[in-house]
Write a protein that holds these residues in place. Structure first.
Motif, PDB file in Angstrom:
ATOM      1  N   GLN A  63      -6.796   3.283   8.464  1.00  0.00           N
ATOM      2  CA  GLN A  63      -6.926   2.394   9.625  1.00  0.00           C
ATOM      3  C   GLN A  63      -5.794   1.356   9.643  1.00  0.00           C
ATOM      4  N   LEU A  64      -4.594   1.888   9.411  1.00  0.00           N
ATOM      5  CA  LEU A  64      -3.408   1.035   9.380  1.00  0.00           C
ATOM      6  C   LEU A  64      -2.301   1.670  10.215  1.00  0.00           C
ATOM      7  N   PRO A  65      -1.439   0.844  10.830  1.00  0.00           N
ATOM      8  CA  PRO A  65      -0.326   1.411  11.605  1.00  0.00           C
ATOM      9  C   PRO A  65       0.845   1.861  10.731  1.00  0.00           C
ATOM     10  N   TYR A  66       0.897   1.380   9.488  1.00  0.00           N
ATOM     11  CA  TYR A  66       2.001   1.744   8.596  1.00  0.00           C
ATOM     12  C   TYR A  66       1.570   1.549   7.145  1.00  0.00           C
ATOM     13  N   VAL A  67       2.268   2.197   6.225  1.00  0.00           N
ATOM     14  CA  VAL A  67       2.110   1.907   4.794  1.00  0.00           C
ATOM     15  C   VAL A  67       3.390   1.250   4.296  1.00  0.00           C
ATOM     16  N   ASP A  68       3.294   0.569   3.175  1.00  0.00           N
ATOM     17  CA  ASP A  68       4.479  -0.086   2.614  1.00  0.00           C
ATOM     18  C   ASP A  68       5.383   0.919   1.926  1.00  0.00           C
ATOM     19  N   LEU A  69       4.779   1.962   1.359  1.00  0.00           N
ATOM     20  CA  LEU A  69       5.561   2.960   0.639  1.00  0.00           C
ATOM     21  C   LEU A  69       4.942   4.335   0.852  1.00  0.00           C
ATOM     22  N   LEU A  70       5.762   5.265   1.289  1.00  0.00           N
ATOM     23  CA  LEU A  70       5.332   6.649   1.499  1.00  0.00           C
ATOM     24  C   LEU A  70       6.117   7.549   0.550  1.00  0.00           C
ATOM     25  N   LEU A  71       5.399   8.396  -0.184  1.00  0.00           N
ATOM     26  CA  LEU A  71       6.042   9.256  -1.176  1.00  0.00           C
ATOM     27  C   LEU A  71       5.806  10.731  -0.895  1.00  0.00           C
ATOM     28  N   ILE A  72       6.780  11.554  -1.254  1.00  0.00           N
ATOM     29  CA  ILE A  72       6.538  12.986  -1.417  1.00  0.00           C
ATOM     30  C   ILE A  72       5.796  13.107  -2.744  1.00  0.00           C
ATOM     31  N   HIS A  73       4.572  13.622  -2.710  1.00  0.00           N
ATOM     32  CA  HIS A  73       3.698  13.606  -3.891  1.00  0.00           C
ATOM     33  C   HIS A  73       4.207  14.562  -4.971  1.00  0.00           C
ATOM     34  N   TRP A  74       4.458  15.779  -4.592  1.00  0.00           N
ATOM     35  CA  TRP A  74       5.078  16.785  -5.466  1.00  0.00           C
ATOM     36  C   TRP A  74       6.063  17.557  -4.606  1.00  0.00           C
ATOM     37  N   ASN A  75       7.154  17.965  -5.186  1.00  0.00           N
ATOM     38  CA  ASN A  75       8.110  18.763  -4.429  1.00  0.00           C
ATOM     39  C   ASN A  75       7.555  20.172  -4.198  1.00  0.00           C
TER      40      ASN A  75
ATOM     41  N   ILE B  86       0.838  -1.205   0.000  1.00  0.00           N
ATOM     42  CA  ILE B  86       0.000   0.000   0.000  1.00  0.00           C
ATOM     43  C   ILE B  86       0.872   1.255   0.000  1.00  0.00           C
ATOM     44  N   THR B  87       0.563   2.126  -0.963  1.00  0.00           N
ATOM     45  CA  THR B  87       1.298   3.387  -1.109  1.00  0.00           C
ATOM     46  C   THR B  87       0.389   4.567  -0.814  1.00  0.00           C
ATOM     47  N   THR B  88       0.892   5.537  -0.049  1.00  0.00           N
ATOM     48  CA  THR B  88       0.199   6.825   0.031  1.00  0.00           C
ATOM     49  C   THR B  88       1.247   7.929  -0.069  1.00  0.00           C
ATOM     50  N   LYS B  89       0.764   9.176  -0.104  1.00  0.00           N
ATOM     51  CA  LYS B  89       1.661  10.288  -0.434  1.00  0.00           C
ATOM     52  C   LYS B  89       1.314  11.523   0.395  1.00  0.00           C
ATOM     53  N   VAL B  90       2.333  12.342   0.625  1.00  0.00           N
ATOM     54  CA  VAL B  90       2.159  13.617   1.316  1.00  0.00           C
ATOM     55  C   VAL B  90       2.294  14.736   0.284  1.00  0.00           C
ATOM     56  N   ARG B  91       1.306  15.637   0.294  1.00  0.00           N
ATOM     57  CA  ARG B  91       1.202  16.694  -0.712  1.00  0.00           C
ATOM     58  C   ARG B  91       2.218  17.811  -0.456  1.00  0.00           C
ATOM     59  N   GLN B  92       2.457  18.638  -1.485  1.00  0.00           N
ATOM     60  CA  GLN B  92       3.535  19.640  -1.427  1.00  0.00           C
ATOM     61  C   GLN B  92       3.348  20.706  -0.340  1.00  0.00           C
ATOM     62  N   GLU B  93       2.077  21.003   0.037  1.00  0.00           N
ATOM     63  CA  GLU B  93       1.894  22.038   1.072  1.00  0.00           C
ATOM     64  C   GLU B  93       2.138  21.501   2.484  1.00  0.00           C
ATOM     65  N   ASN B  94       2.428  20.208   2.604  1.00  0.00           N
ATOM     66  CA  ASN B  94       2.643  19.602   3.929  1.00  0.00           C
ATOM     67  C   ASN B  94       4.046  19.011   4.103  1.00  0.00           C
ATOM     68  N   LEU B  95       5.042  19.618   3.469  1.00  0.00           N
ATOM     69  CA  LEU B  95       6.377  19.013   3.493  1.00  0.00           C
ATOM     70  C   LEU B  95       7.269  19.511   4.629  1.00  0.00           C
ATOM     71  N   MET B  96       6.858  20.575   5.339  1.00  0.00           N
ATOM     72  CA  MET B  96       7.616  20.957   6.537  1.00  0.00           C
ATOM     73  C   MET B  96       7.422  19.858   7.588  1.00  0.00           C
ATOM     74  N   PRO B  97       8.448  19.545   8.377  1.00  0.00           N
ATOM     75  CA  PRO B  97       8.397  18.361   9.240  1.00  0.00           C
ATOM     76  C   PRO B  97       7.125  18.194  10.081  1.00  0.00           C
ATOM     77  N   ASP B  98       6.671  19.220  10.771  1.00  0.00           N
ATOM     78  CA  ASP B  98       5.464  19.073  11.607  1.00  0.00           C
ATOM     79  C   ASP B  98       4.224  18.802  10.764  1.00  0.00           C
ATOM     80  N   ASP B  99       4.095  19.531   9.654  1.00  0.00           N
ATOM     81  CA  ASP B  99       2.951  19.327   8.756  1.00  0.00           C
ATOM     82  C   ASP B  99       2.999  17.930   8.153  1.00  0.00           C
TER      83      ASP B  99
END
Length: 274
Positions: free
Chosen positions: A95-107, A69-82
């Protein structure tokens, strides 16, 4: 199971892309795909369907550990806390404790790679992602990200299909031992009806969409076509029982010259040119 291996990640070669799939349509597509034999789901915070992906997984009866399972974090949320907030929300949605792959969606050009890639690495160290990677990165961005990462970046998810030349970024990924995951592998519906693909498909008793997927598979690329139609879900899996000849691959490669990009939002980077 056909997989592409990179830095220890085993990524199933065909996955289900879920962008634009909403509500019960998404739940049912995910459930059906998994029951047909898919073992790779691709979602993102931005898609607004992580809950539905999680629900489809839950309803499918397929064990969580068997699905990549892959999910991604969007460009407006790339600062560490966000970044951490976005990821925690994604995991709650799935509803999962982890994903198999986490990506930066856009720089985000305003966030230094040291911070964004650092947050990505922290997610892995914290056990919230088994593997990490990027999406929509150019060769220059890959080099910059690798210069600061403390964990291997296992993939770059990019638009890829026969109508777009991605040789430069492919070479950049190869240099770093990264897998390439192709989104829009059927060019958002531009493949059906394309003369070359239709003709090659007829020769193999396959659809033009299957030819496009097979072209990517033979180039060593993972493909994540999106569909909610059960017949198409099955067809997209059925690309491992035929092989395109060298001449057919060369003919499809020539279509790269079209350089038709179907995803090019305002926040896109300056793409590598052939």
């Amino acid at each position: 199971m056909n997989v592409v291996v990179a830095h220890g990640a085993q990524i199933p070669t065909i996955g289900l892309g879920t962008m634009t799939l909403k509500d019960d349509v998404c739940v049912q597509a995910v459930k059906t795909a998994l029951q047909l034999g898919y073992r790779h789901l691709d979602t993102a915070a931005f898609y607004g369907n992580e809950k539905e992906n999680g629900e489809g997984l839950s309803q499918s009866g397929v064990k969580r550990d068997d699905v990549f399972i892959t999910t991604k974090v969007r460009q407006e949320n790339l600062m560490p806390d966000d970044f951490q907030r976005s990821l925690d929300q994604s995991l709650a949605n799935l509803q999962l404790p982890y994903v198999d792959l986490l990506l930066i969606h856009w720089n985000n050009a305003e966030v230094p790679f040291k911070l964004s890639v650092g947050a990505l690495c922290k997610a892995k160290k914290d056990g919230k992602a088994k593997h990490i990677g990027v999406a929509n990165f150019t060769t220059a961005m890959l080099d910059e990200a690798w210069a600061v990462t403390t964990e291997p970046l296992v993939c770059n998810q990019i638009e890829m299909h026969p109508f777009l030349n991605q040789d430069k970024v492919l070479a950049g990924c190869n240099r770093h031992g990264m897998a390439v995951v192709a989104y829009c592998p059927i060019a958002r519906g531009k493949v059906p009806g394309a003369e070359v693909l239709e003709r090659i498909g007829q020769a193999h008793n396959k659809s033009s969409a299957q030819v496009s997927l097979r072209y990517l598979v033979q180039r060593g690329v993972v493909a994540i076509p999106r569909t909610a139609t059960p017949a198409h879900l099955q067809q997209n899996l059925d690309v491992f029982d035929f092989t395109l000849s060298d001449a057919e691959m060369a003919e499809l490669k020539k279509l790269n010259d079209t350089n038709m990009r179907v995803v090019n939002p305002p926040h896109a980077p300056k793409w590598d040119t052939p």
